[in-house]
Design a protein around this motif. Structure first.
Motif, mmCIF file in Angstrom:
data_model
loop_
_atom_site.group_PDB
_atom_site.id
_atom_site.type_symbol
_atom_site.label_atom_id
_atom_site.label_comp_id
_atom_site.label_asym_id
_atom_site.label_seq_id
_atom_site.Cartn_x
_atom_site.Cartn_y
_atom_site.Cartn_z
ATOM 1 N N GLN A 172 0.844 -1.193 0.000
ATOM 2 C CA GLN A 172 0.000 0.000 0.000
ATOM 3 C C GLN A 172 0.876 1.239 0.000
ATOM 4 O O GLN A 172 1.981 1.225 0.539
ATOM 5 C CB GLN A 172 -0.926 0.017 1.218
ATOM 6 N N GLU A 237 -4.280 -1.620 -9.271
ATOM 7 C CA GLU A 237 -4.394 -0.663 -8.178
ATOM 8 C C GLU A 237 -5.833 -0.648 -7.687
ATOM 9 O O GLU A 237 -6.754 -0.396 -8.458
ATOM 10 C CB GLU A 237 -3.965 0.726 -8.644
ATOM 11 N N VAL A 238 -6.021 -0.954 -6.408
ATOM 12 C CA VAL A 238 -7.357 -0.982 -5.817
ATOM 13 C C VAL A 238 -7.327 -0.197 -4.507
ATOM 14 O O VAL A 238 -6.252 0.171 -4.012
ATOM 15 C CB VAL A 238 -7.827 -2.437 -5.555
ATOM 16 N N ALA A 239 -8.512 0.048 -3.962
ATOM 17 C CA ALA A 239 -8.602 0.754 -2.675
ATOM 18 C C ALA A 239 -7.915 -0.061 -1.586
ATOM 19 O O ALA A 239 -8.075 -1.278 -1.506
ATOM 20 C CB ALA A 239 -10.061 0.998 -2.317
ATOM 21 N N LYS A 255 -12.139 0.312 3.810
ATOM 22 C CA LYS A 255 -11.463 0.696 2.576
ATOM 23 C C LYS A 255 -11.499 2.223 2.441
ATOM 24 O O LYS A 255 -12.444 2.875 2.878
ATOM 25 C CB LYS A 255 -12.151 0.054 1.370
ATOM 26 N N ALA A 256 -10.443 2.762 1.849
ATOM 27 C CA ALA A 256 -10.377 4.205 1.650
ATOM 28 C C ALA A 256 -9.851 4.493 0.252
ATOM 29 O O ALA A 256 -8.874 3.880 -0.189
ATOM 30 C CB ALA A 256 -9.477 4.859 2.695
ATOM 31 N N ALA A 257 -10.484 5.441 -0.432
ATOM 32 C CA ALA A 257 -10.119 5.747 -1.817
ATOM 33 C C ALA A 257 -8.724 6.345 -1.927
ATOM 34 O O ALA A 257 -8.036 6.178 -2.939
ATOM 35 C CB ALA A 257 -11.142 6.695 -2.423
ATOM 36 N N ASP A 258 -8.284 7.067 -0.875
ATOM 37 C CA ASP A 258 -6.974 7.705 -0.944
ATOM 38 C C ASP A 258 -5.840 6.788 -0.492
ATOM 39 O O ASP A 258 -4.669 7.181 -0.494
ATOM 40 C CB ASP A 258 -6.961 8.999 -0.119
ATOM 41 N N LYS A 260 -4.047 3.333 -1.495
ATOM 42 C CA LYS A 260 -3.972 2.466 -2.663
ATOM 43 C C LYS A 260 -3.150 1.205 -2.371
ATOM 44 O O LYS A 260 -2.047 1.284 -1.841
ATOM 45 C CB LYS A 260 -3.326 3.208 -3.836
#
Length: 268
Positions: A172, A237-239, A255-258, A260
């Motif tokens: 990450q 690339e995923v959350a 999970k968080a969008a920012d 990765k």
């Protein structure tokens, strides 16, 4: 012995034949733990560890999963990015910060892991060079006290049949952990000092940045000792996951969008 353990052991020996394999001060196998090695890279103050977590065998096909750990030096800026529990472990008696000891008559070169009795070893890149470094690793008899997730910055997956077919390196960009109750510890006078505020950020290790440095060494130096060429095949690339340490030692993952999770596959 698993195939990946054999590959790591053989690579450590073969590495001494690569005269231009700079960037490595020392490497060492962890006694009593199959498929676990330390790597002291010249460019980093801390120490990397590859630890075999699981090896699945399907006929002649082995899929192995290894954790990539990084034990930071207490003088590195990234030390502050690790969780308080990891920082406390790192400065505790669990770690050995004494100098790397070099036997007077070693059977294995402490710099490259090569056979010092090999006639060609005199011409090896490390001849006449001995890096001076602190060990910076857990003491062997206390390693079992390390939590399984401590100091983990990424993972390595290897697919091996008769030869290494592919590898996948995952990490990450950051590994955030929040603590619901915050963290307080007593100072020298016994007064409680707040280190992390309630619901505050306790860990935010830049996993991808640290993992990239090890991945470059592993692909271009370590595997190169086998004449193995790794070609980038697929990047996903995923959350990513954010951890929340709740009350009563409960752990929640969101999970968080920012954040990765980056997975890079290489064909070998």
């Amino acid at each position: 012995m698993s195939k990946i353990s054999g590959l790591l052991s053989t690579g450590a020996v073969l590495l001494h034949g690569e005269r231009h394999a700079s960037g490595l001060d020392y490497l060492s196998r962890v006694d009593g733990e199959e498929g676990t090695w330390y790597f002291w890279l010249t460019a980093m103050q801390g120490v990397y560890e590859l630890k075999l977590r699981e090896a699945l065998l399907q006929g002649d096909h082995e899929i192995s999963f290894l954790d990539i750990r990084y034990y930071p030096s207490i003088d590195e800026d990234v030390f502050e990015c690790f969780a308080c529990r990891e920082q406390l472990l790192r400065v505790s008696e669990l770690f050995d910060d004494g100098p790397v000891e070099i036997p007077d008559n070693p059977d294995v070169c402490p710099c490259c892991g090569g056979d010092v009795h090999d006639d060609e070893h005199e011409q090896h890149h490390c001849h006449g060079h001995r890096a001076v470094r602190a060990k910076g690793i857990p003491k062997l008899v206390l390693r079992k006290q390390l939590p399984a997730d401590a100091f983990v910055i990424g993972t390595l997956q290897c697919d091996i049949k008769e030869r290494l077919e592919s590898i996948k390196i995952s990490s990450q960009n950051f590994y955030p952990e929040y603590v619901a109750d915050g963290i307080k510890l007593p100072d020298a006078q016994g007064e409680l000092v707040e280190l992390v505020a309630p619901n505050g950020l306790d860990r935010n290790v830049p996993g991808l940045e640290l993992t990239k440095i090890f991945a470059e060494f592993f692909i271009t130096k370590f595997l190169n000792a086998f004449s193995i060429v790794c070609i980038p095949e697929k990047r996903e690339e995923v959350a990513g996951v954010v951890k929340h340490c709740l009350r009563d030692n409960q752990l929640q993952e969101t999970k968080a969008a920012d954040v990765k999770l980056v997975m890079q596959t290489y064909k070998c």
